[in-house]
Structure formats: C-alpha cells, structure tokens
Design a protein around this motif. Sequence first.
Motif, mmCIF file in Angstrom:
data_model
loop_
_atom_site.group_PDB
_atom_site.id
_atom_site.type_symbol
_atom_site.label_atom_id
_atom_site.label_comp_id
_atom_site.label_asym_id
_atom_site.label_seq_id
_atom_site.Cartn_x
_atom_site.Cartn_y
_atom_site.Cartn_z
ATOM 1 N N GLN A 1 -6.219 -1.921 8.259
ATOM 2 C CA GLN A 1 -7.012 -2.613 7.246
ATOM 3 C C GLN A 1 -6.117 -3.198 6.158
ATOM 4 O O GLN A 1 -6.325 -4.328 5.707
ATOM 5 N N TRP A 2 -5.114 -2.421 5.745
ATOM 6 C CA TRP A 2 -4.207 -2.905 4.712
ATOM 7 C C TRP A 2 -3.380 -4.081 5.204
ATOM 8 O O TRP A 2 -3.211 -5.073 4.502
ATOM 9 N N THR A 3 -2.855 -3.963 6.402
ATOM 10 C CA THR A 3 -1.993 -5.024 6.919
ATOM 11 C C THR A 3 -2.779 -6.280 7.243
ATOM 12 O O THR A 3 -2.199 -7.350 7.406
ATOM 13 N N ALA B 1 0.847 -1.201 0.000
ATOM 14 C CA ALA B 1 0.000 0.000 0.000
ATOM 15 C C ALA B 1 0.871 1.235 0.000
ATOM 16 O O ALA B 1 1.951 1.256 0.595
ATOM 17 N N GLU C 1 -6.705 2.862 9.064
ATOM 18 C CA GLU C 1 -6.624 2.520 7.644
ATOM 19 C C GLU C 1 -5.447 1.598 7.373
ATOM 20 O O GLU C 1 -5.552 0.627 6.611
ATOM 21 N N GLY D 1 -5.634 -6.003 2.927
ATOM 22 C CA GLY D 1 -6.126 -5.121 1.866
ATOM 23 C C GLY D 1 -5.300 -5.292 0.600
ATOM 24 O O GLY D 1 -4.131 -5.626 0.632
ATOM 25 N N ARG D 2 -5.895 -5.047 -0.571
ATOM 26 C CA ARG D 2 -5.176 -5.172 -1.824
ATOM 27 C C ARG D 2 -4.318 -3.928 -2.057
ATOM 28 O O ARG D 2 -4.641 -2.848 -1.575
ATOM 29 N N ALA D 3 -3.235 -4.066 -2.761
ATOM 30 C CA ALA D 3 -2.306 -2.962 -2.984
ATOM 31 C C ALA D 3 -2.902 -1.946 -3.948
ATOM 32 O O ALA D 3 -3.459 -2.285 -4.981
#
Length: 244
Positions: free
Chosen positions: A230-232, A205, A227, A235-237
């Motif tokens: 959520q990525w870690t 990300a 946020e 979540g998709r890059a």
Amino acid sequence: MRLEVDIAGKAYKSASGKRHDVLAGIKFSLSSGEVGVFVGPSGCGKSTLLRILTGLDQDYEGTISRAQDARIGMVFQEPRLLPWRSVEDNVRLAAPLIDDARLSELFSVLELSAHRNHFPGELSLGLARRVALARAFAVEPDFLILDEPFASLDKALAVRMQDEIVTLVANRSVLTILVTHDLDDAVRLGDRLFLLSARPARIIANISVPAPRSVRGEAEIAAIKAEIAQWTNGGRAEQRPHGQ
C-alpha cells in the motif's frame, strides 16, 4: 548504543559537472537490539547511505550521531574474502584477539567447522557468505551492517542464512541495519522497516513490527507485506506500528 541519523541531502557531480542528488531526507533512530531494514528500488542510494553511516563518506548535509568507539561489523554484497587465506585466517584477520572457544562456537552456529582450513576458492557462494558473516560477528560488533547479504542465493539457502543471522543477533545486543530489495527478507528479519523512494532517496514510510521474529507466522508476514505494498503504491509518509 544509539544511532541518530538526519541526512538532509547527499549529491555528487559527474565528470561533466552535472549535479546528481542521491539522498534527500533520511531521518531515523535505532537502538541496540533493534534490526532496521531499508527497502528500496535498485539504484536509489542504499549503498551510499551505508557508506555515510560507517563514516566512509562524510560529504553530505546533515548529522550522524553514534558512539565513536563503536565496533562495526559489515557484510558486503560480495563476500570479499582473501583467496590466499584459509577460512579461519580470513576471520582472524578481522578479529585477531578472538579466542579459540569463541571462534569454534561461531563456526558451529554457521556450520563452518568442517571448512575452517579450506580456502575461498574451494567454497560455494553460500559458504563464502557464511564466512563473511563469521568475520563480521567475530569482532563482536556494536553496529552490524548487512548489505544485500542474500543476493543471488537460492530461496532455501537464503532462509537458512536468515535463521543464522537471527540466532547470532539474538545472542548479542547489537544494532543492526540490513539493506535489501526483497520484502521477505525485510519482514522476516526487521523490527523497523524503512521504505525508500526512488533517487533521490527519502524515507516514505517507517513501519514498526512489534511481533518477535520467532513468532512471525506466514499470515503475519503476508499482512505486513500487504501493508508495504500500500505504501509503495502511493501511501503518504508517516510512522506507525504494524496493525494500527
């Protein structure tokens, strides 16, 4: 100054001949005045990335584009001061042409004026870290690299050093890269946050933080950290500014 990075891969072979992939897809760009922060798990390849960016490691697949005459200032995980040299001499060795007025100003900002004749063995870890910062800024860098500069510091001292870095960066249009595993450091200091996967590291990300550092309140910081979480957590890059 503009930094363009496109690293397709970085690997090494162990003594037994086994291949170990360290980096696998690191592509980003930064300009003078921006602070880019890399956050990733321990051992993912962050320090390897820094060696490539400084030109110390040229054995990789990809391209790095930056001004060849750019002045580089680096703060390592450990202060790496010469123990037989005074604080002032440690700084002057890195920047022999610095004038007395500029050096005094730098020591004043970092609250080192009373310690310029002390030796590293007489300093606390926090003071030694400040001397390392003074040494990096004394060269008036175009490109500043901070490798876990707050590691092993207590929270109060880490926050003070964050404030000092913000002050120093604000007074000079320098391209800055900070490597850390601490989300607080990343969110408080960064303009762009690059989240790295486990080894072989890739950017999962790229989050832009539009709010100036000076006006980031606790609510803003908490929202960005949420946020990131959520990525870690899978979540998709993708690249996007915070809040969009």
